[in-house]
Design an enzyme around this catalytic site. Structure first.
Site, PDB file in Angstrom:
ATOM      1  CG  ASN A  76      27.328  42.547  37.241  1.00  0.00           C
ATOM      2  OD1 ASN A  76      26.338  42.509  37.979  1.00  0.00           O
ATOM      3  ND2 ASN A  76      28.278  41.644  37.271  1.00  0.00           N
ATOM      4  NE  ARG A 128      26.567  39.038  42.352  1.00  0.00           N
ATOM      5  CZ  ARG A 128      27.407  39.364  41.373  1.00  0.00           C
ATOM      6  NH1 ARG A 128      27.752  40.624  41.179  1.00  0.00           N
ATOM      7  NH2 ARG A 128      27.882  38.446  40.561  1.00  0.00           N
ATOM      8  CG  HIS A 146      32.748  36.877  40.767  1.00  0.00           C
ATOM      9  ND1 HIS A 146      31.746  37.763  41.083  1.00  0.00           N
ATOM     10  CD2 HIS A 146      33.677  37.625  40.103  1.00  0.00           C
ATOM     11  CE1 HIS A 146      32.053  38.987  40.664  1.00  0.00           C
ATOM     12  NE2 HIS A 146      33.234  38.921  40.053  1.00  0.00           N
ATOM     13  CD  GLU A 169      30.830  41.349  34.976  1.00  0.00           C
ATOM     14  OE1 GLU A 169      31.999  41.288  34.580  1.00  0.00           O
ATOM     15  OE2 GLU A 169      30.341  42.358  35.500  1.00  0.00           O
ATOM     16  CE1 TYR A 227      31.513  48.436  37.907  1.00  0.00           C
ATOM     17  CE2 TYR A 227      30.730  46.495  36.750  1.00  0.00           C
ATOM     18  CZ  TYR A 227      31.157  47.116  37.907  1.00  0.00           C
ATOM     19  OH  TYR A 227      31.217  46.406  39.082  1.00  0.00           O
ATOM     20  CD  GLU A 261      29.919  43.114  39.742  1.00  0.00           C
ATOM     21  OE1 GLU A 261      30.677  43.843  39.072  1.00  0.00           O
ATOM     22  OE2 GLU A 261      30.115  41.898  39.887  1.00  0.00           O
TER      23      GLU A 261
HETATM   24  C1  BGC Z   1      33.311  42.173  37.941  1.00  0.00           C
HETATM   25  C2  BGC Z   1      34.007  42.536  39.226  1.00  0.00           C
HETATM   26  C3  BGC Z   1      34.992  43.660  38.968  1.00  0.00           C
HETATM   27  C4  BGC Z   1      34.222  44.878  38.477  1.00  0.00           C
HETATM   28  C5  BGC Z   1      35.083  46.105  38.201  1.00  0.00           C
HETATM   29  C6  BGC Z   1      32.945  43.351  37.083  1.00  0.00           C
HETATM   30  O1  BGC Z   1      33.286  43.061  35.778  1.00  0.00           O
HETATM   31  O2  BGC Z   1      32.245  41.299  38.173  1.00  0.00           O
HETATM   32  O3  BGC Z   1      34.629  41.395  39.747  1.00  0.00           O
HETATM   33  O4  BGC Z   1      35.767  43.960  40.076  1.00  0.00           O
HETATM   34  O5  BGC Z   1      33.571  44.564  37.282  1.00  0.00           O
HETATM   35  O6  BGC Z   1      36.024  45.858  37.207  1.00  0.00           O
END
Ligand code: BGC
Length: 448
Positions: free
Chosen positions: A293, A78, A122, A167, A295, A355
């Site tokens: 994505n 990607r 992006h 995002e 986290y 992600e």
């Molecule tokens: C984004 C990336 C970023 C990653 C870590 C995501 O929000 O798509 O561009 O580097 O998080 O912060």
């Protein structure tokens, strides 16, 4: 407990990057300036004055990077297309040299047996469009659809699936509400027209891509939102934040409507941005896949004082933290996936993790935290698939250390270390771990 080897046969393994974070070569071959070139040049905007001018120099070193991907055994890569390489001011005449770069990249990926998965936006909006209001101007949505058509006409014969936006929540909130990302506006809730125009751009571009027989995805940064306590005020604040972070960006696309935002004091038409027919334009093209994505989860409490925002961010208790300070809570990914099915039911398309990864502080730790993070999240993902959630692939963020937006080069998310003085690449322990995992999963699923 299910683990990563329970991920289905045919599951696609990938890695992800984005143009401004890795390409460099910002004035080369006719590329025009984007909002990130302008923002990074502003004193104090990015930590230590870092910019993406050179970044990983991927523009010149992509053959080496594709060799690294081949070494991992990736199914997919990607990346994002820089709008300003294709249309230097955002619209008008096509810059043939810029488009040719992505043509070469796609051919080289296919040659290596890797399926390209491009993202069209992006966050690096052409400065030429920002000068006319950027995503606050409805016209930008129409320019985005034109740009999508130009890129698809060139690459669509070799690229089956496309991601329109990355995002829109983060771009709207950091870029337009808080001003910590480009273009650096501080409109608070009045940033929401920028969200609507991105979603409108998504819908218009999705129709253009579908007309060409291509699959369309959208990548959202979704977070499970949990109240800090069962107290009604905390629960109400968490619901309001969930609407803002998650549902504003997913409901229009999957259900054809916005969630109510009255608790945030936001009018239903998002300050006049939503016009009759817009929600059909966003919803009707449909999605062939939803990109997630992931986290971290978010904990929300009621605000402690009058004025200010109608929610407060609360600490996540007892969780380890990444170098960025984000809580590591892998089981929250399982909860998120199950809750998406509860919320959207049959309207939920197949999912792909577009992600997932973490930054690791190299001065104090070796690479083990990244391996632990990814393996725990893959186990959590496998758990959701064994509960019947249709997840088709996983793209590690990121292949390379890169320009981490307002943090400059300080947060290192790469499977591959990059020395930013020389651009030398050195695979980390997580690179070898991911390579071995991909091979072992393929072998195990093939014999079942
Ligand atoms: C984004 C990336 C970023 C990653 C870590 C995501 O929000 O798509 O561009 O580097 O998080 O912060």
């Amino acid at each position: 407990m299910p683990d990563r080897f329970d991920l289905p046969a045919g599951f696609r393994w990938g890695a992800a990057t984005a143009a401004y974070q890795i390409e460099g070569a910002v004035t080369e071959d006719g590329r025009g300036p984007s909002v990130w070139d302008t923002f990074a040049a502003r004193p104090g905007a990015v930590r230590d004055g870092h910019t993406g001018a050179v970044a990983c120099d991927h523009y010149h070193r992509h053959p080496e990077d594709i060799a690294l991907m081949r070494g991992l055994g990736l199914d997919g890569y990607r990346f994002s297309v820089a709008w300003t390489r294709v249309l230097p001011t955002g619209s008008g005449a096509v810059n043939a040299a810029g488009l040719a770069f992505y043509d070469r990249l796609v051919d080289a990926l296919l040659e290596a047996g890797i399926t390209p998965l491009p993202t069209l936006f992006h966050w690096d909006l052409p400065q030429g469009l920002e000068d006319g209001g950027g995503w606050l101007n409805r016209d930008t949505a129409y320019r985005f659809a034109e740009y999508a058509g130009i890129v698809a006409d060139r690459l669509g014969d070799r690229v089956p699936a496309w991601i329109t936006l990355n995002e829109p929540f983060v771009h709207t909130v950091f870029g337009y509400a808080l001003g910590t990302h480009a273009p650096g506006r501080t409109l608070m809730f009045e940033a929401l027209p920028a969200a609507h125009h991105q979603l409108l751009g998504h819908g218009l571009a999705a129709a253009v891509l579908h007309d060409r027989g291509l699959d369309v995805m959208l990548s959202n940064n979704l977070t499970p939102v949990e109240p800090a306590s069962p107290a009604p005020a905390d629960v109400a604040a968490a619901e309001a934040y969930d609407a803002l972070h998650n549902r504003v960006f997913t409901d229009p696309v999957l259900l054809g409507r916005y969630p109510g935002l009255a608790a945030l004091g936001v009018p239903d038409d998002l300050y006049g941005a939503v016009r009759p027919g817009d929600l059909d334009l966003i919803h009707t093209p449909g999605l062939d896949g939803l990109g997630l994505n992931f986290y971290n989860p978010t904990r929300i409490a009621a605000p402690t004082g009058p004025g200010g925002l109608p929610f407060d961010f609360a600490e996540w208790p007892d969780a380890p933290r990444t170098a960025f300070g984000w809580p590591v809570v892998p089981e929250a990914l399982t909860r998120l996936l199950l809750s998406l099915r509860d919320t959207y039911g049959k309207a939920l398309p197949p999912l792909t993790i577009t992600e997932n990864g973490c930054s690791v502080d190299e001065s104090t730790t070796p690479d083990q935290p990244r391996i632990d993070f990814m393996s725990a999240h893959l186990d959590a993902l496998a758990h959701a698939t064994t509960e019947g959630i249709d997840v088709r692939g996983y793209y590690a963020w990121s292949l390379l250390d890169n320009f981490e937006w307002a943090e400059g080069y300080h947060q290192r998310f790469g499977l591959v270390h990059v020395d930013f003085a020389t651009c030398e690449r050195t695979p980390r322990a997580s690179y070898g771990w991911y390579r071995d995992l991909i091979a072992a999963h393929r072998a195990k699923r093939a014999v079942r």
